[in-house]
Motif scaffolding. Structure first.
Motif, PDB file in Angstrom:
ATOM      1  N   UNK A 125      29.449  35.991  34.167  1.00 44.79           N
ATOM      2  CA  UNK A 125      28.432  35.235  34.896  1.00 44.79           C
ATOM      3  C   UNK A 125      29.098  34.509  36.067  1.00 44.79           C
ATOM      4  N   UNK A 126      28.512  34.645  37.234  1.00 47.38           N
ATOM      5  CA  UNK A 126      29.112  34.105  38.455  1.00 47.38           C
ATOM      6  C   UNK A 126      28.602  32.699  38.742  1.00 47.38           C
ATOM      7  N   UNK A 127      29.531  31.807  39.076  1.00 48.79           N
ATOM      8  CA  UNK A 127      29.198  30.433  39.428  1.00 48.79           C
ATOM      9  C   UNK A 127      29.919  30.071  40.724  1.00 48.79           C
ATOM     10  N   UNK A 128      29.218  29.365  41.612  1.00 49.02           N
ATOM     11  CA  UNK A 128      29.758  28.992  42.923  1.00 49.02           C
ATOM     12  C   UNK A 128      29.825  27.479  43.031  1.00 49.02           C
ATOM     13  N   UNK A 129      30.958  26.974  43.509  1.00 55.87           N
ATOM     14  CA  UNK A 129      31.117  25.554  43.808  1.00 55.87           C
ATOM     15  C   UNK A 129      31.219  25.397  45.323  1.00 55.87           C
ATOM     16  N   UNK A 130      30.212  24.776  45.926  1.00 59.18           N
ATOM     17  CA  UNK A 130      30.165  24.588  47.370  1.00 59.18           C
ATOM     18  C   UNK A 130      30.791  23.234  47.697  1.00 59.18           C
ATOM     19  N   UNK A 131      31.879  23.270  48.471  1.00 59.22           N
ATOM     20  CA  UNK A 131      32.664  22.065  48.710  1.00 59.22           C
ATOM     21  C   UNK A 131      33.531  21.787  47.498  1.00 59.22           C
TER      22      UNK A 131
ATOM     23  N   UNK B 292      36.295  28.102  30.826  1.00 51.49           N
ATOM     24  CA  UNK B 292      35.129  28.225  29.953  1.00 51.49           C
ATOM     25  C   UNK B 292      34.550  29.631  29.929  1.00 51.49           C
ATOM     26  N   UNK B 293      35.127  30.555  30.701  1.00 52.91           N
ATOM     27  CA  UNK B 293      34.701  31.944  30.643  1.00 52.91           C
ATOM     28  C   UNK B 293      33.860  32.427  31.793  1.00 52.91           C
ATOM     29  N   UNK B 294      33.507  31.547  32.732  1.00 52.20           N
ATOM     30  CA  UNK B 294      32.729  31.944  33.901  1.00 52.20           C
ATOM     31  C   UNK B 294      33.598  32.741  34.875  1.00 52.20           C
ATOM     32  N   UNK B 295      32.935  33.391  35.821  1.00 54.42           N
ATOM     33  CA  UNK B 295      33.603  34.037  36.952  1.00 54.42           C
ATOM     34  C   UNK B 295      33.358  33.141  38.165  1.00 54.42           C
ATOM     35  N   UNK B 296      34.293  32.215  38.469  1.00 59.32           N
ATOM     36  CA  UNK B 296      34.014  31.183  39.474  1.00 59.32           C
ATOM     37  C   UNK B 296      34.498  31.530  40.885  1.00 59.32           C
ATOM     38  N   UNK B 297      33.724  31.062  41.857  1.00 60.77           N
ATOM     39  CA  UNK B 297      34.052  31.185  43.272  1.00 60.77           C
ATOM     40  C   UNK B 297      33.864  29.814  43.923  1.00 60.77           C
ATOM     41  N   UNK B 298      34.602  29.581  45.011  1.00 61.37           N
ATOM     42  CA  UNK B 298      34.460  28.326  45.721  1.00 61.37           C
ATOM     43  C   UNK B 298      34.407  28.519  47.218  1.00 61.37           C
ATOM     44  N   UNK B 299      33.787  27.559  47.908  1.00 64.22           N
ATOM     45  CA  UNK B 299      33.780  27.482  49.362  1.00 64.22           C
ATOM     46  C   UNK B 299      34.242  26.077  49.725  1.00 64.22           C
TER      47      UNK B 299
END
Length: 298
Positions: free
Chosen positions: A84-90, A103-110
């Motif tokens: 599951x994809x999660x994005x953190x903006x900033x 925690x097992x997520x597929x994380x991305x950030x900007x």
């Protein structure tokens, strides 16, 4: 034309409660081109101080980020967050991304701060340098969840940012929007009792000033259904109890350690559910230093 009740008036800058926008903001209200270039890595003080204080707070940061991730999982009704994809903006130094990955997520950030992006990349995190909506930045990726923490107060035209977030969210995806809860009952009591200036107003950094209701309205008018209202510890309590970090900034770090010990000890003693329910109760009463709203894209 922006007009409304004047909440702050100093040095030719006002903060007005603008019914047209649905939230308080500085006046005259700047366009994006009128916002001066900022050393983004200095938003929380000198860069190295930011790094060191974050390391000291690592356990406490993991607790708060873990709460948010648990809320995402529950609200999305996921049995598992694998793939599951999660994005953190900033995303700053990437502590939310680290906890997401753990925690097992597929994380991305900007993140627009160059030093912060390098720090994240060196930690093996997937982070793009720039702003959401810039050409080539995650414009072909859809996310199950999105975190926008302590960003919306800095940007003109916050509706446009929410719309950009919505664009990269899947239908039914959940967004967590967090901002300082300003002009709240405790702050107003401090001003009346102690004759402090409105210390939370910083026109150089904060263009907008939100509370729980105005954050919810911002999400709702941009196509989100409100799912949950949450809050952080109401730091203003310390001033009302005589630990005045406004008059004596040296008290501030000590107050923070007291707050973090309170939260961490409740967790260590097995009272996680009580702690989370307590802060959600605070949110229903409109109190908490940070207002945290979860909404689903519809």
């Amino acid at each position: 034309m922006h007009s409304g009740e004047i909440l702050y008036d100093k040095d030719n800058i006002q903060v007005i409660n603008c019914p047209t926008c649905g939230f308080a903001h500085i006046s005259p209200y700047p366009t994006p081109d009128e916002i001066p270039e900022t050393d983004l890595d200095s938003l929380y003080g000198r860069y190295q101080d930011w790094v060191e204080s974050s390391k000291e707070d690592e356990e406490w940061l993991a607790l708060g980020n873990g709460d948010k991730l648990a809320n995402f999982k529950q609200l999305l009704q996921f049995q598992s967050v694998k793939d599951k994809k999660i994005l953190d903006v900033g995303c700053g130094l990437g502590y939310f991304l680290r906890q997401s990955k753990k925690s097992g997520w597929d994380p991305y950030g900007v993140e627009p701060g160059k030093n912060a992006v390098k720090y994240c990349l060196d930690a093996g995190l997937k982070v793009s340098h720039g702003y959401l909506g810039d050409e080539g930045i995650l414009d072909k990726t859809k996310f199950d969840a999105l975190h926008l923490g302590k960003v919306i107060e800095h940007v003109p035209e916050p509706d446009r940012l929410i719309q950009k977030c919505s664009k990269v969210l899947k239908s039914g995806g959940v967004m967590c929007l967090e901002a300082p809860n300003d002009f709240n009952i405790f702050q107003n009591s401090i001003i009346a009792q102690f004759k402090h200036k409105k210390y939370w107003v910083d026109p150089r950094q904060h263009v907008n000033y939100f509370n729980f209701d105005s954050l919810e309205n911002l999400l709702e008018r941009n196509g989100f259904k409100i799912l949950l209202r949450d809050a952080s510890f109401p730091l203003e309590w310390f001033i009302l109890m005589g630990r005045d970090y406004v008059s004596d900034p040296a008290v501030g770090r000590s107050n923070h350690l007291m707050r973090s010990n309170f939260e961490l000890n409740l967790e260590r003693f097995g009272h996680s559910e009580f702690r989370r329910e307590l802060y959600q109760y605070f949110a229903k009463q409109g109190i908490g230093r940070l207002a945290i709203i979860y909404g689903m894209k519809i």
